[in-house]
Design a protein around this motif. Structure first.
Motif, PDB file in Angstrom:
ATOM      1  N   PRO A 441       0.582  -0.941   0.274  1.00 43.68           N
ATOM      2  CA  PRO A 441       0.476  -0.312   0.273  1.00 43.68           C
ATOM      3  C   PRO A 441       0.562   1.154  -0.060  1.00 43.68           C
ATOM      4  CG  PRO A 441      -0.129  -1.119   1.976  1.00 43.68           C
ATOM      5  CD  PRO A 441       0.919  -2.111   0.855  1.00 43.68           C
ATOM      6  N   GLU A 442       2.173   1.257   0.641  1.00 42.68           N
ATOM      7  CA  GLU A 442       2.720   2.647   0.487  1.00 42.68           C
ATOM      8  C   GLU A 442       3.174   3.083  -1.000  1.00 42.68           C
ATOM      9  OE1 GLU A 442       4.835   3.101   5.101  1.00 42.68           O
ATOM     10  OE2 GLU A 442       6.092   1.230   4.046  1.00 42.68           O
ATOM     11  N   TYR A 443       3.719   2.179  -1.821  1.00 40.10           N
ATOM     12  CA  TYR A 443       4.288   2.180  -2.896  1.00 40.10           C
ATOM     13  C   TYR A 443       2.998   2.853  -4.051  1.00 40.10           C
ATOM     14  CZ  TYR A 443       8.628   0.734  -1.711  1.00 40.10           C
ATOM     15  OH  TYR A 443      10.023   0.383  -1.481  1.00 40.10           O
ATOM     16  N   ALA A 445       0.217   4.152  -2.842  1.00 45.51           N
ATOM     17  CA  ALA A 445      -0.211   5.462  -2.616  1.00 45.51           C
ATOM     18  C   ALA A 445       0.883   6.626  -3.231  1.00 45.51           C
ATOM     19  CB  ALA A 445      -0.072   5.326  -1.397  1.00 45.51           C
ATOM     20  N   SER A 447       2.842   5.712  -5.709  1.00 45.04           N
ATOM     21  CA  SER A 447       2.197   5.601  -6.920  1.00 45.04           C
ATOM     22  C   SER A 447       1.041   6.892  -7.887  1.00 45.04           C
ATOM     23  CB  SER A 447       2.131   4.212  -7.786  1.00 45.04           C
ATOM     24  OG  SER A 447       1.169   4.504  -9.576  1.00 45.04           O
ATOM     25  N   GLU A 448       0.154   6.689  -6.802  1.00 41.21           N
ATOM     26  CA  GLU A 448      -0.780   7.692  -7.412  1.00 41.21           C
ATOM     27  C   GLU A 448      -0.396   9.456  -7.364  1.00 41.21           C
ATOM     28  OE1 GLU A 448      -3.893   7.196  -4.445  1.00 41.21           O
ATOM     29  OE2 GLU A 448      -4.570   5.050  -4.995  1.00 41.21           O
ATOM     30  N   ARG A 449      -0.198   9.595  -5.956  1.00 39.76           N
ATOM     31  CA  ARG A 449       0.601  10.647  -6.055  1.00 39.76           C
ATOM     32  C   ARG A 449       1.540  11.535  -7.188  1.00 39.76           C
ATOM     33  NH1 ARG A 449       1.746   9.157  -0.682  1.00 39.76           N
ATOM     34  NH2 ARG A 449       4.078   9.070  -0.816  1.00 39.76           N
ATOM     35  N   GLU A 481       6.771   9.099   2.110  1.00 35.18           N
ATOM     36  CA  GLU A 481       6.666  10.270   2.677  1.00 35.18           C
ATOM     37  C   GLU A 481       7.231  10.937   1.660  1.00 35.18           C
ATOM     38  OE1 GLU A 481       6.436  10.119   7.229  1.00 35.18           O
ATOM     39  OE2 GLU A 481       5.390   8.114   7.599  1.00 35.18           O
TER      40      GLU A 481
END
Length: 504
Positions: A441-443, A445, A447-449, A481
């Motif tokens: 999930p962190e990667y 997220a 990717s979405e940014r 982050e």
């Protein structure tokens, strides 16, 4: 096949299909569309010519052939002597069935792949445009001539044929993209590594003027050649083959023999710099001094030649680890030998000491990675941003700092790791390798940014943070982050202040 996926281009109608990656079938993919004639036979080593028109509807549901190449990388397509030479093709992903050009049209992003100017294609899974198209951007990926075919010096022929191919693709976009729902007045040209080097060359090229409004450049290499160096290299290639350095003689050499000759020349470029032994990745690159590229891009950008182009540019924090971690053998006899290698890059006698202070406890190979990464990508990318801003143009800067999991994290934020994240293709081979499987999930997220920054920039020139100002280089740091930093002068930047990055 449904007629709604048929689009009329200037050379004839093309039929696409729903993108297989589009969950709801909303994204249309037209693959392998010719934007120029096959660059072989009587057109060998010539500037690109328009493709011949066709009768009836041309099926464009499969990617076209890659340009001739002998190297391979994760996700790249194979090429051999049986592969079609009709390689000047492009791919289009559009958000929904073609609109026929009605309305204002969507922003357009034209992607130029990397690969050291010797390998790659626009059809790699990493560059599938579906996810970006879902955000409302028409995505185009391009093949162009590589290696000697694209950048080798041939008397009486243009040196930068690969760049001319890219310019021909941009002209095709100008003339045809409205039929796919794109806005020909809102085109962003983008690329990474050799693709980013191509982007800044296009910013500097008089022949590309007016073909794009914005530019995205990830990990810009500063390596370019003079006409004299390109000729010396071509003489070596011709000598290996046993033909004179003449257009007619070289045109009779099959592509695979030119590839083999290039491999032979590269095999002999292992550099011994008083105790540091490496091998070059490529012997090709843009050639400065001809009509396509009359001056070094950094000089052209600094004098405002591309001041009407919005720029998003940056680099990864651990660029060179990809190369030493995955194949390039580097042998360093000691710190004194490393200091000599640094001096060959233009750095002063205290360079290794300053890098050691910045990276306490680092091995010699790690220090070499840091120095070479700055030499190849980081410093030049930063200068491009600062020169563009100083010329009064809009420049946004980033660093990618998210670390790969592979090899226990030893690669860090390596070269090319950001690409599957920026395209949203986190299930492609490159992403699964560098993330060691499921990105998590962190990667996702991140990717979405990154996609939001790309598509926002392509739409209106704003990726979501402050631009670079003269004397204040604000950088978005993309990580699990994110953060925003404003750089002053650092000891490492000061080391590079006197290095000119002139064509060699």
């Amino acid at each position: 096949m449904n007629a709604q996926y048929i689009v009329d281009t200037r050379n004839g109608p093309v039929r696409g299909a729903p993108s297989p990656r589009s969950e709801d079938g909303r994204i249309t993919a037209h693959l392998g569309i010719p934007y120029a004639a096959a660059p072989f036979g009587e057109r060998r080593f010539a500037a690109p010519a328009p493709p011949p028109a066709w009768n009836g509807v041309r099926d464009c549901v499969e990617a076209g052939p890659p340009a001739p190449q002998s190297a391979r990388f994760i996700g790249t397509e194979p090429w051999d002597s049986e592969t079609s030479l009709d390689c000047l093709v492009l791919n289009v992903w559009s958000p929904g069935p073609a609109t026929g050009g009605d309305g204002a049209g969507s922003p357009v992003m034209v992607w130029i792949h990397g690969g050291a100017y010797i390998v790659g294609s626009g059809a790699e899974a990493t560059y599938d445009g579906t996810r970006l198209a879902e955000a409302g951007t028409v995505v185009v990926t391009v093949n162009y001539r590589l290696g000697f075919e694209g950048f080798g010096h041939v008397p009486g022929r243009p040196d930068n044929r690969g760049l001319l191919d890219q310019i021909a693709a941009l002209r095709w976009v100008r003339d045809n993209i409205a039929a796919f729902g794109g806005d020909p007045g809102n085109v962003t040209v983008a690329g990474e590594s050799a693709g980013a080097g191509s982007v800044v060359c296009l910013m500097a090229s008089p022949a590309a003027r007016g073909l794009f409004r914005r530019a995205v450049a990830h990990s810009v290499p500063g390596d370019m050649l003079t006409v004299g160096t390109a000729r010396l290299l071509a003489e070596g290639i011709a000598g290996v083959i046993g033909v004179p350095l003449e257009a007619d003689a070289l045109a009779g050499v099959p592509p695979e023999r030119l590839l083999a000759a290039t491999d032979t020349v590269l095999a002999g470029t292992g550099r011994t710099s008083k105790g540091v032994r490496t091998r070059a990745f490529t012997c090709y690159g843009p050639v400065v001094g001809g009509p396509e590229l009359p001056e070094p891009p950094l000089e052209a950008i600094a004098r405002g030649a591309a001041a009407d182009v919005d720029l998003l540019v940056g680099h990864n924090t651990d660029e060179f680890t990809l190369f030493t971690g995955l194949g390039q053998r580097v042998e360093i006899d000691g710190e004194a030998a490393l200091a000599v290698a640094a001096s060959r890059l233009g750095l002063g006698e205290d360079a290794v000491e300053v890098y050691r202070a910045a990276h306490p406890g680092a091995s010699l190979t790690r220090l070499y990675d840091e120095i070479r990464g700055d030499a190849m990508f980081c410093e030049y990318s930063t200068r491009v941003a600062e020169a563009h801003a100083a010329a009064g143009a809009s420049a946004h800067f980033f660093r990618f700092a998210a670390r790969s999991r592979v090899l226990g994290g030893a690669l860090g934020a390596c070269h090319a790791f950001e690409l599957p994240l920026a395209f949203g293709n986190t299930d492609c081979d490159l992403a699964r390798f560098l993330c060691e499987g499921d990105p998590g999930p962190e990667y996702l997220a991140l990717s979405e940014r990154m996609r939001a920054a790309w598509t926002g920039f392509a739409a209106v020139g704003d990726p979501g943070w402050e631009p670079v100002r003269p004397g204040a280089t604000t950088a978005r740091v993309w990580d699990l982050e994110d953060s925003l930093v404003t750089d002053g002068r650092s000891p490492l930047r000061d080391l590079w202040a006197g290095v000119a990055f002139a064509p060699k």
